[in-house]
Design a protein around this motif. Structure first.
Motif, PDB file in Angstrom:
ATOM      1  N   VAL A  88     -15.071  -7.685   1.617  1.00  0.00           N
ATOM      2  CA  VAL A  88     -13.722  -7.137   1.396  1.00  0.00           C
ATOM      3  C   VAL A  88     -13.825  -5.907   0.495  1.00  0.00           C
ATOM      4  CG1 VAL A  88     -11.433  -7.587   0.436  1.00  0.00           C
ATOM      5  CG2 VAL A  88     -12.647  -9.395   1.670  1.00  0.00           C
ATOM      6  N   ASP A  89     -13.259  -4.802   0.956  1.00  0.00           N
ATOM      7  CA  ASP A  89     -13.226  -3.568   0.170  1.00  0.00           C
ATOM      8  C   ASP A  89     -12.456  -3.828  -1.127  1.00  0.00           C
ATOM      9  OD1 ASP A  89     -13.305  -0.851  -0.603  1.00  0.00           O
ATOM     10  OD2 ASP A  89     -11.454  -0.407   0.515  1.00  0.00           O
ATOM     11  N   HIS A  90     -13.062  -3.468  -2.255  1.00  0.00           N
ATOM     12  CA  HIS A  90     -12.413  -3.660  -3.553  1.00  0.00           C
ATOM     13  C   HIS A  90     -12.968  -2.657  -4.558  1.00  0.00           C
ATOM     14  CE1 HIS A  90     -16.160  -5.855  -4.208  1.00  0.00           C
ATOM     15  NE2 HIS A  90     -15.946  -5.681  -5.501  1.00  0.00           N
TER      16      HIS A  90
ATOM     17  N   PRO B 297      -5.296   2.150  -0.608  1.00  0.00           N
ATOM     18  CA  PRO B 297      -5.428   1.096   0.409  1.00  0.00           C
ATOM     19  C   PRO B 297      -5.340  -0.329  -0.114  1.00  0.00           C
ATOM     20  CG  PRO B 297      -7.585   1.910  -0.180  1.00  0.00           C
ATOM     21  CD  PRO B 297      -6.580   2.754  -0.947  1.00  0.00           C
ATOM     22  N   TYR B 298      -5.190  -0.517  -1.400  1.00  0.00           N
ATOM     23  CA  TYR B 298      -5.311  -1.855  -1.990  1.00  0.00           C
ATOM     24  C   TYR B 298      -3.960  -2.557  -2.042  1.00  0.00           C
ATOM     25  CZ  TYR B 298      -9.698   0.304  -3.055  1.00  0.00           C
ATOM     26  OH  TYR B 298     -10.880   0.957  -2.928  1.00  0.00           O
TER      27      TYR B 298
ATOM     28  N   ARG C   3       0.856  -1.190   0.000  1.00  0.00           N
ATOM     29  CA  ARG C   3       0.000   0.000   0.000  1.00  0.00           C
ATOM     30  C   ARG C   3       0.894   1.242   0.000  1.00  0.00           C
ATOM     31  NH1 ARG C   3      -2.256  -3.571   3.780  1.00  0.00           N
ATOM     32  NH2 ARG C   3      -4.394  -4.136   3.321  1.00  0.00           N
ATOM     33  N   ARG C   4       0.519   2.271  -0.789  1.00  0.00           N
ATOM     34  CA  ARG C   4       1.323   3.491  -0.872  1.00  0.00           C
ATOM     35  C   ARG C   4       0.441   4.718  -1.046  1.00  0.00           C
ATOM     36  NH1 ARG C   4       6.734   2.182  -1.524  1.00  0.00           N
ATOM     37  NH2 ARG C   4       7.106   0.228  -2.587  1.00  0.00           N
ATOM     38  N   LEU C   5       0.883   5.805  -0.461  1.00  0.00           N
ATOM     39  CA  LEU C   5       0.301   7.133  -0.683  1.00  0.00           C
ATOM     40  C   LEU C   5      -1.217   7.157  -0.579  1.00  0.00           C
ATOM     41  CD1 LEU C   5       2.567   8.123  -3.708  1.00  0.00           C
ATOM     42  CD2 LEU C   5       2.893   8.744  -1.304  1.00  0.00           C
ATOM     43  N   GLY C   6      -1.766   6.530   0.431  1.00  0.00           N
ATOM     44  CA  GLY C   6      -3.204   6.550   0.647  1.00  0.00           C
ATOM     45  C   GLY C   6      -3.990   5.560  -0.192  1.00  0.00           C
TER      46      GLY C   6
END
Length: 162
Positions: free
Chosen positions: A139-141, A108-109, A103-106
């Protein structure tokens, strides 16, 4: 520069162009470089083992094959579930690519999987079926369909001219 060094530089340059579409591509590479077929195979294996060549595979031009509905499904999984879910999704016939990213720079995936299809409706149905089959309803996607095809090319192993 020694002759062997020139042959290896030539081999790397030939590999950048992709394997020739012939029955014996390593034989053609050997002829183009002055190496033996065994030397070509050995050097490619050595470069893969050392990490110089990270992947040795096909670059498929999906749109030319009629696969215009291409979706990247990105998942925000708990880190301790990524390996297990990734392995299961990667084993599905409709998933053509599946990999983990940090995960990078906000963003979230952390799990990405690609599904190629002829029609968007069919790809969406495949994604719904995957979600249900693997219990990923909570699951958030996001499903990100390609809007543009970018030029695909293999790795670059030789320095570019200035």
């Amino acid at each position: 520069m020694q002759a062997q060094d020139r042959r290896l530089i030539r081999l790397r340059a030939c590999l950048e162009q992709g394997l020739p579409l012939v029955p014996e591509p390593f034989k053609v590479l050997a002829e183009q470089t002055g190496l033996s077929v065994e030397e070509v195979r050995t050097w490619i294996g050595h470069w893969q083992h050392s990490g110089f060549i990270k992947r040795f595979g096909l670059v498929v031009r999906h749109r030319r094959l009629g696969l215009a509905a291409n979706a990247m499904v990105v998942w925000n999984l708990p880190d301790d579930r990524v390996d297990e879910v990734g392995r299961r999704l990667a084993a599905e016939p409709e998933v053509t690519l599946c990999y983990q990213r940090v995960r990078r720079l906000g963003w979230p995936y952390n799990l990405f999987c690609m599904i190629h299809g002829v029609r968007r409706v069919r790809v969406e149905a495949q994604i719904r079926a995957l979600i249900q089959r693997h219990g990923l309803e909570d699951v958030d996607h996001q499903v990100l369909f390609s809007r543009q095809a970018y030029r695909q090319r293999g790795g670059r192993y030789t320095p570019e001219e200035p």
